[in-house]
Write an enzyme that holds these catalytic residues in place. Structure first.
Site, short mmCIF file in Angstrom:
data_model
loop_
_atom_site.label_atom_id
_atom_site.label_comp_id
_atom_site.label_asym_id
_atom_site.label_seq_id
_atom_site.Cartn_x
_atom_site.Cartn_y
_atom_site.Cartn_z
N HIS A 1 -10.09 -3.90 19.33
CA HIS A 1 -9.73 -2.50 19.09
C HIS A 1 -10.90 -1.57 18.82
O HIS A 1 -10.73 -0.36 18.74
CB HIS A 1 -8.74 -2.38 17.93
N1 UDP Z 1 -3.54 -7.82 11.80
C1 UDP Z 1 -2.17 -7.87 11.85
N2 UDP Z 1 -1.57 -7.85 13.07
C2 UDP Z 1 -2.26 -7.81 14.24
C3 UDP Z 1 -3.67 -7.76 14.17
C4 UDP Z 1 -4.28 -7.75 12.93
O1 UDP Z 1 -1.50 -7.95 10.81
O2 UDP Z 1 -1.64 -7.79 15.31
C5 UDP Z 1 -4.20 -7.82 10.47
C6 UDP Z 1 -5.17 -8.94 10.24
O3 UDP Z 1 -4.52 -10.09 9.75
C7 UDP Z 1 -6.13 -8.35 9.22
C8 UDP Z 1 -6.12 -6.87 9.55
O4 UDP Z 1 -4.98 -6.65 10.36
O5 UDP Z 1 -5.63 -8.54 7.92
C9 UDP Z 1 -7.38 -6.47 10.29
O6 UDP Z 1 -7.26 -5.15 10.68
P1 UDP Z 1 -8.03 -4.51 11.93
O7 UDP Z 1 -8.44 -5.58 12.85
O8 UDP Z 1 -7.13 -3.44 12.45
O9 UDP Z 1 -9.24 -3.74 11.26
P2 UDP Z 1 -10.70 -4.16 10.79
O10 UDP Z 1 -10.56 -5.35 9.87
O11 UDP Z 1 -11.53 -4.44 12.01
O12 UDP Z 1 -11.20 -2.96 10.06
#
Ligand code: UDP
Length: 371
Positions: free
Chosen positions: A212
């Site tokens: 993403h």
């Molecule tokens: N996550 C979720 N469903 C999904 C993809 C990710 O619940 O389909 C959760 C994942 O377990 C983690 C969080 O979203 O706890 C990560 O968020 P994201 O990847 O959007 O953001 P980042 O961590 O890169 O800031």
């Protein structure tokens, strides 16, 4: 005593539960949702599934660019902070919502607590790195998830109000895994099947994919990266499960890569999953291919080898002993990582003791008493 918690994006919803529940015992917590993530699959589902308290305010901010998003958030937060007059403002992580919260708190002379302070990828090309840097400068209480985060702050000259607490996201993962583990130690089927029969009861034999980040999926730079990633996935023969972020889906269509990807055999493309389904998918995957910060961390906690499509990571400890690998967005490099049999070495506990939220709560309680 009143605490205003500002959240707006999926990873913040995942992190906020334990502390909110503790706050409820002693303080008045006002949750402010900026609206940064408004899609039900990225927002509502987490409030329901993780039993989070309903936000008192949803600022509903949808904007075309980062700058207009941040500036709209600042003016909306200003109004809420002036009305509510919190004794402490709190935010999690490194999103635009956290940045807007830090800037507004500072201008209004409100004290700010930052959960996940000191985390650095040492790469100022990553937008979140600049957010982290700024938020920490405006924070009074800085709660560090790792020991290296404490060192990073010290190296930047920030020493006051810095606490090593361990990681709240790790705490949420452990709590939910425990609740969902059957006595035989297997993740309950519902983790995999709940809400989405298309996932089926899959135990291993697949690679879980999430993507993403702007630089991998959005124009201009992401266009080329996304093409390379799709070409790598086309060249790989194994099964893929891909819960897809709306931004990625939109851009795959925009860059005319969607038809190609869905024509591939053995690919299950899903809507973004709720936390428990996703945890089940992570736990049972052979490997995880991702560009997410939180997913790298969760892969490590679950001892699933991770391939990260980035040049740097804010979680450098996960790279130790091969549990996580940084791979450039080039077809051949990705393909070779997907095909290779990753055999990580010794697994260390990077993210601290299980009750990070209790440590944070105690520090906040004593800080508020002394004010
Ligand atoms: N996550 C979720 N469903 C999904 C993809 C990710 O619940 O389909 C959760 C994942 O377990 C983690 C969080 O979203 O706890 C990560 O968020 P994201 O990847 O959007 O953001 P980042 O961590 O890169 O800031």
């Amino acid at each position: 005593m009143k605490i205003a918690t500002v959240v707006g994006a999926r990873p913040q919803f995942v992190k906020m539960g334990p502390l909110s529940r503790l706050f409820k015992k002693k303080f008045q917590e006002i949750v402010i949702h900026t609206g940064q993530h408004y899609d039900d699959n990225l927002s509502k589902v987490f409030f329901k599934e993780l039993n989070l308290f309903k936000p008192k305010y949803n600022l509903g901010i949808k904007a075309a660019s980062d700058i207009s998003q941040i500036s709209l958030m600042i003016s909306a937060l200003e109004k809420v902070f002036i009305k509510e007059r919190p004794d402490l403002v709190l935010t999690y992580g490194d999103t635009n919502s956290s940045l807007a919260c830090a800037l507004t708190s500072s201008k209004l002379n409100l004290s700010l607590a930052h959960v996940e302070a000191g985390v650095r990828a040492f790469d100022r090309n990553v937008p979140e790195e600049n957010n982290r840097f700024i938020i920490d400068r405006f924070s009074t209480l800085l709660f560090c998830p790792t020991k290296s985060a404490v060192r990073n702050l010290k190296n930047e000259g920030i020493k006051n109000g810095v606490f090593y607490t361990g990681d709240v996201m790790a705490e949420v993962l452990r709590e939910n895994l425990e609740q969902k583990l059957s006595s035989s130690g297997k993740v309950l089927e519902e983790c995999l099947t709940g809400g989405s029969s298309r996932i089926g009861t899959v135990h291993g034999g697949y690679i879980l994919v999430t993507l993403h980040r702007q630089e991998n999926v959005a124009a201009p730079r992401g266009r080329e990266n996304l093409k390379e990633i799709v070409n790598a996935l086309m060249g790989f023969k194994g099964r893929l499960i891909f819960p897809m972020h709306p931004r990625t889906r939109k851009n795959l269509k925009r860059f005319k890569l969607w038809q190609k990807l869905i024509s591939r055999d053995s690919i299950t493309i899903l809507e973004p999953q709720g936390y428990l389904n996703f945890l089940g998918l992570e736990k049972n995957a052979d490997k995880i291919l991702t560009d997410s910060g939180g997913v790298q961390k969760e892969a490590h906690l679950l001892r699933v080898p991770c391939i990260t499509l980035r040049k740097t990571t804010e979680w450098p400890e996960t790279l130790e002993n091969g549990w996580n690998r940084l791979v450039p967005c080039k077809r051949d490099a990705i393909l070779s990582a997907l095909k290779s049999s990753l055999r990580p070495g010794l697994h260390k506990n990077i993210f601290g003791s299980r009750k990070a939220s209790e440590k944070i709560f105690k520090i906040i309680t004593s800080w508020l008493r002394k004010r």
